[in-house]
Design an enzyme around this catalytic site. Structure first.
Site, PDB file in Angstrom:
ATOM      1  CB  CYS A 158      -0.973  -0.044   1.166  1.00  0.00           C
ATOM      2  SG  CYS A 158      -2.414   0.996   0.900  1.00  0.00           S
ATOM      3  CG  HIS A 189      -3.419  -3.478   3.244  1.00  0.00           C
ATOM      4  ND1 HIS A 189      -2.249  -3.079   3.853  1.00  0.00           N
ATOM      5  CD2 HIS A 189      -4.117  -2.351   2.986  1.00  0.00           C
ATOM      6  CE1 HIS A 189      -2.252  -1.756   3.974  1.00  0.00           C
ATOM      7  NE2 HIS A 189      -3.367  -1.297   3.455  1.00  0.00           N
ATOM      8  CD  GLU A 221      -0.717  -6.530   4.585  1.00  0.00           C
ATOM      9  OE1 GLU A 221      -0.163  -6.996   3.571  1.00  0.00           O
ATOM     10  OE2 GLU A 221      -0.889  -5.315   4.772  1.00  0.00           O
TER      11      GLU A 221
END
Ligand code: GLN
Length: 539
Positions: free
Chosen positions: A386, A515, A517
């Site tokens: 990001c 993102h 993750e």
């Protein structure tokens, strides 16, 4: 059809002892016995969602597919359950009051007095069933935020009490408590645990199980003391010692037959048992030997592992998932970019990979940009998340495309080269201070460019990833980037917004606007984290 079963989980003595992991573990264990399970986090704050909370104080803001900005525990639930959750899995006192007040203003209570201790618990109960319906769950595990004895979470405990009264066979309570070992005494003390169980009882709730957290396993003598304090069998006191990996927690519970015991008290029969994949994963996490150093560069307000490990929880977990898959142990070192500004990039020598996680604002950004330049020039694997993609674009514009002073308009509104800028729709929101839940949020589909490392990592050309940002890559600079070797590796499916950048002729230099993750799971590491760790391991 049987009624939805609801398991409440509360915590006592101190916060931060792993209530979220305990909740996730219980959910996973019941799922492994063949039930459809979901989890809910109830935060006692007046905030409507977690989007306006400072991650350094409160922990990471986790984002779901539907764009709900929620507590980091939702990330734990998704990782343990291997399941995407939705907004019904997160509630705050703010949400509860907001719906009650909105309903009252619309005459929804038809002239009745709206009572503090009646209507909020009713609203909470309605939301629990709504969540169960939304995910077709047979069992809901409900984590009560905060610790027992606080005024803040009493409405959630009252909802628990009322539900138990109405459906005694379908509701139970698991209390997570703590047994300290004071260094001056050197002995495990059970009094605070007994007190927290009494606190819970004063809210009208008897614990059905007690999870006894401590540095080491709780012995039979203490189990008995706690059991007497809450009128339980010593077998219902589950020992929960510190472990090396959080993913060991469900296995430790299961060694004490927790799922069988819970199912029995809920009048349910297990349909199957399957934790074999989980055991293999835990084993590879623990046995990996080769250690690799990863520099996590950002503008950190306070250092110290604790605060940062909470603020970047999903990033850390994703690196661990991918590392285990590559049979390595990651050593993550948090580097404050102010230090780079003061001492230069020399301190980055000796790292096997560099990550720049998400972030906001101007402080110490030049230090991050210098670190990215170092990774690009020295050919060290780089992964930008990001803000990490946006700053990589700025570095590239400045150093490779000759655009001196290139910047993001978030930091430098008047820059001559606004490489990262804001969409029209967002300008209006900023002007109106309409800041809660208004970023580009949640799942967006992307299409990837064939032949890139990005596309190869996924093994396909389309996918979906979660977002949380206001600013975007400026399309005016696409051509000049491509000409100079920075590929547009992915865009939204309509081609309008850049989703990933990737440098040619580099072992691994990828920046993503989303993102990743938020979607990595211990049993299924995220493909991009896996590709990054593979490049890191290759060295
Ligand atoms: N500050 C940037 C934006 O709003 C990046 C946000 C992030 O990293 N999540 O676009």
């Amino acid at each position: 059809m049987t009624r939805t079963k609801i398991i409440f989980v509360s915590g006592g003595v101190i916060s931060g002892i792993g209530k979220g992991i305990a909740t996730s573990s219980i959910a996973l264990l019941l799922k492994s016995r063949g039930f459809s399970v979901t989890a809910i986090k109830a935060d006692p704050y007046i905030n409507v969602d977690a989007g306006t909370l400072n991650p350094i104080e409160h922990g990471e803001v986790f984002v779901l597919d539907d764009g709900m900005e929620c507590d980091q525990d939702l990330g734990n639930y998704e990782r343990f359950l291997e399941q995407n959750l939705n907004a019904t899995s997160y509630m705050t006192t703010g949400q509860i009051f907001k719906s009650i007040i909105d309903r009252e203003r619309a005459l929804g209570y038809e002239g009745k007095t709206v009572e503090f201790f009646q209507h909020p618990p009713e609203e909470i109960i309605a939301r629990i069933y709504k969540c169960a319906r939304a995910s077709s769950a047979e069992i809901v595990v409900f984590e009560v935020g905060g610790t027992v004895g606080e005024y803040q979470n009493m409405l959630f405990l009252e909802a628990n009490r009322l539900l138990k009264l109405a459906h005694p066979r379908d509701v139970l309570h698991v209390h997570l408590t703590y047994l300290p070992i004071p260094s001056s005494i050197g002995e495990m003390k059970s009094k605070p645990a007994q007190m927290s169980i009494h606190q819970l009882a004063s809210s009208g709730i008897a614990a059905d199980f007690v999870l006894a957290r401590s540095q080491v396993a709780v012995d039979a003598k203490r189990k008995e003391k706690i059991a007497i304090a809450c009128g339980l069998a010593p077998d219902d006191i589950i020992s929960a010692p510190d472990v090396e990996s959080i993913y060991q927690v469900p296995l430790n519970f299961e060694n004490q037959e927790l799922s069988d015991k819970i199912l029995k008290k809920l009048f349910l029969k297990p349909k199957k048992t399957d934790l074999s994949d989980w055991k293999v994963m835990v084993n590879s996490t623990l046995t990996a030997k080769k250690s690799l150093k990863i520099a996590m560069v950002g503008k950190y307000f306070s250092t110290g592992d604790f605060t940062l490990s909470d603020a970047y929880l999903s990033v850390i977990e994703s690196i661990k998932h991918a590392a285990a898959q590559n049979d390595v142990k990651p050593k993550m070192v948090w580097i404050d970019s102010t230090e780079i500004e003061e001492k230069g990039t020399k301190i980055l020598e000796g790292y096997d990979g560099i990550v720049v996680p998400g972030g906001f604002g101007a402080r110490a950004v030049e230090g991050i940009i210098q670190s990215i330049q170092f990774a690009r020039e020295k050919k060290i694997p780089y992964f930008g998340l990001c803000f990490g993609m946006q700053l990589a674009a700025i570095e590239f514009a400045r150093s490779v495309c000759g655009m001196e002073g290139a910047h993001t308009t978030e930091i430098e509104p008047e820059t001559q080269y606004p490489i990262i800028h804001i969409m029209e729709s967002q300008i209006e929101k900023l002007e109106k201070q309409d800041l809660g839940g208004t970023m580009r949020l949640g799942a967006w589909d992307f299409k990837a460019k064939a032949g890139t490392k990005f596309a190869k990592a996924y093994g396909k050309l389309e996918g979906s990833e979660r977002h949380r940002h206001r600013y975007e890559f400026n399309n005016d600079y696409r051509d000049i980037f491509e000409k100079n070797g920075m590929q547009i590796a992915a865009t939204t499916t309509d081609g309008n917004l850049v989703e990933a950048l990737e440098l040619k002729n580099h072992p691994f230099f990828v920046g993503v606007q989303f993102h990743p993750e938020l979607k990595s799971r211990p049993l299924h590491p995220h493909p991009l984290y896996a590709a990054f760790m593979k490049a890191v391991a290759k060295g």
